[in-house]
Design a protein around this motif. Sequence first.
Motif, mmCIF file in Angstrom:
data_model
loop_
_atom_site.group_PDB
_atom_site.id
_atom_site.type_symbol
_atom_site.label_atom_id
_atom_site.label_comp_id
_atom_site.label_asym_id
_atom_site.label_seq_id
_atom_site.Cartn_x
_atom_site.Cartn_y
_atom_site.Cartn_z
ATOM 1 N N VAL A 166 0.851 -1.192 0.000
ATOM 2 C CA VAL A 166 0.000 0.000 0.000
ATOM 3 C C VAL A 166 0.892 1.249 0.000
ATOM 4 O O VAL A 166 1.378 1.667 1.054
ATOM 5 C CB VAL A 166 -0.942 0.035 1.214
ATOM 6 N N PRO A 167 1.138 1.849 -1.168
ATOM 7 C CA PRO A 167 1.891 3.104 -1.205
ATOM 8 C C PRO A 167 1.017 4.244 -0.689
ATOM 9 O O PRO A 167 -0.165 4.343 -1.042
ATOM 10 C CB PRO A 167 2.208 3.296 -2.693
ATOM 11 N N ILE A 168 1.568 5.102 0.147
ATOM 12 C CA ILE A 168 0.799 6.225 0.679
ATOM 13 C C ILE A 168 1.607 7.510 0.568
ATOM 14 O O ILE A 168 2.834 7.491 0.421
ATOM 15 C CB ILE A 168 0.395 6.008 2.155
ATOM 16 N N ASP A 169 0.901 8.634 0.606
ATOM 17 C CA ASP A 169 1.558 9.936 0.687
ATOM 18 C C ASP A 169 0.945 10.781 1.813
ATOM 19 O O ASP A 169 1.144 11.981 1.867
ATOM 20 C CB ASP A 169 1.479 10.686 -0.646
ATOM 21 N N THR A 193 2.382 -4.218 3.664
ATOM 22 C CA THR A 193 3.544 -3.335 3.706
ATOM 23 C C THR A 193 3.098 -1.934 3.322
ATOM 24 O O THR A 193 2.486 -1.737 2.260
ATOM 25 C CB THR A 193 4.653 -3.799 2.745
ATOM 26 N N ILE A 194 3.372 -0.968 4.188
ATOM 27 C CA ILE A 194 3.043 0.433 3.926
ATOM 28 C C ILE A 194 4.303 1.100 3.381
ATOM 29 O O ILE A 194 5.359 1.076 4.018
ATOM 30 C CB ILE A 194 2.579 1.138 5.209
ATOM 31 N N LEU A 229 1.216 4.173 11.780
ATOM 32 C CA LEU A 229 0.255 3.470 10.919
ATOM 33 C C LEU A 229 0.440 1.959 11.006
ATOM 34 O O LEU A 229 -0.531 1.203 11.080
ATOM 35 C CB LEU A 229 0.412 3.940 9.465
ATOM 36 N N THR A 230 1.699 1.522 11.022
ATOM 37 C CA THR A 230 1.969 0.090 11.132
ATOM 38 C C THR A 230 1.434 -0.463 12.446
ATOM 39 O O THR A 230 0.861 -1.562 12.490
ATOM 40 C CB THR A 230 3.482 -0.173 11.022
ATOM 41 N N GLN A 239 -0.176 -8.989 10.162
ATOM 42 C CA GLN A 239 1.265 -8.789 10.034
ATOM 43 C C GLN A 239 1.490 -7.574 9.140
ATOM 44 O O GLN A 239 0.905 -7.479 8.056
ATOM 45 C CB GLN A 239 1.919 -10.019 9.412
ATOM 46 N N ALA A 240 2.318 -6.642 9.579
ATOM 47 C CA ALA A 240 2.521 -5.416 8.808
ATOM 48 C C ALA A 240 3.910 -4.860 9.066
ATOM 49 O O ALA A 240 4.510 -5.093 10.115
ATOM 50 C CB ALA A 240 1.463 -4.373 9.161
#
Length: 321
Positions: A166-169, A193-194, A229-230, A239-240
């Motif tokens: 999950v790509p975030i900005d 995965t962030i 966030l994780t 699991q992150a």
Amino acid sequence: MTPLIQRILLATDGSAYAARAEGYALFLASTWGAGLDVLSVLEFPPGMNPAYPINDVYLGQLRKEADRHLGRLADRASQIGLSVRKQVEIGIPSEKIIAVAREHGDDLVVVGTHGRTGLEHVLLGSTAERVIRGAPCPVLAVRGIKAEAVESAAASVPLAVRRMLVPIDFSDCSLDALEYAVQVAKQLDAAVTILYIMEPVAYGLDFTLSHPSELEAKRARLGDRLRDLTAAVTGCGLQADEVLRGGLPADSILDYAHSQAVDLIVMGTHGRRGISHLVNGSVTEAVLRRADCPVLTVRSPKFAPDHRRVIRKPEPAASSG
């Protein structure tokens, strides 16, 4: 709590390139216990008369092919206990897909990024992209595979989603995408995965560069936010992990997804675009064109009224004066 996905719309043209999208639609519908709407659109230019004899013959042949293919799909679905509604429409595919999704109240649209056109490397302006822009719910775009690979793919191990990226900005839309991804990951028992990409440093208006200490401070702040966030994701039993990388956003996302054998990329379709949007299109569109794994785009997340958020959005700053 109300399930996130209760009804899925699969749009297929019946081509070999659509087989992978069909597989994912059946897999997700089975996983969620969702109803499945299967749609085939007979592409026909607006302004032409479908009742004109030669057009009527042409459309009649297309309808027979579509009916046969949808019948086979319905048989596959019934074998795994799914209920299916079949539908054939005439018109512009993207418009019909969006209209049917609205009419049926579907919670997810599944569409291939390549069909009969043969332009396997082009997505910009395609049916899939237009659906993503206009659909009333999230859209799973599944890149088609070459015809000679379809048979071997069908005989491979059953579909599974074990690793999600999950790509975030930190924009609201990317946090909504992360929230949606968390709910999907719970259902699929997948790891999350962030990913945040720090773009290369650019010159300011006065042609100065940020001091190294400022960049380190920014990296530290971003790391803290990512860890928060994780922690929220792991707090609900998943699991992150978080990753902070530098580079051009689309290239870095694709490189990470490939190197880590990611099964699914989840992205918001709005957010910070900047110069890269003006030059190459949005980051999401660039990822869609080139990703090997499916891409779940979250433009209009449909959360139930009783949904309890895992990912909190920052409160808007109070106005002064």
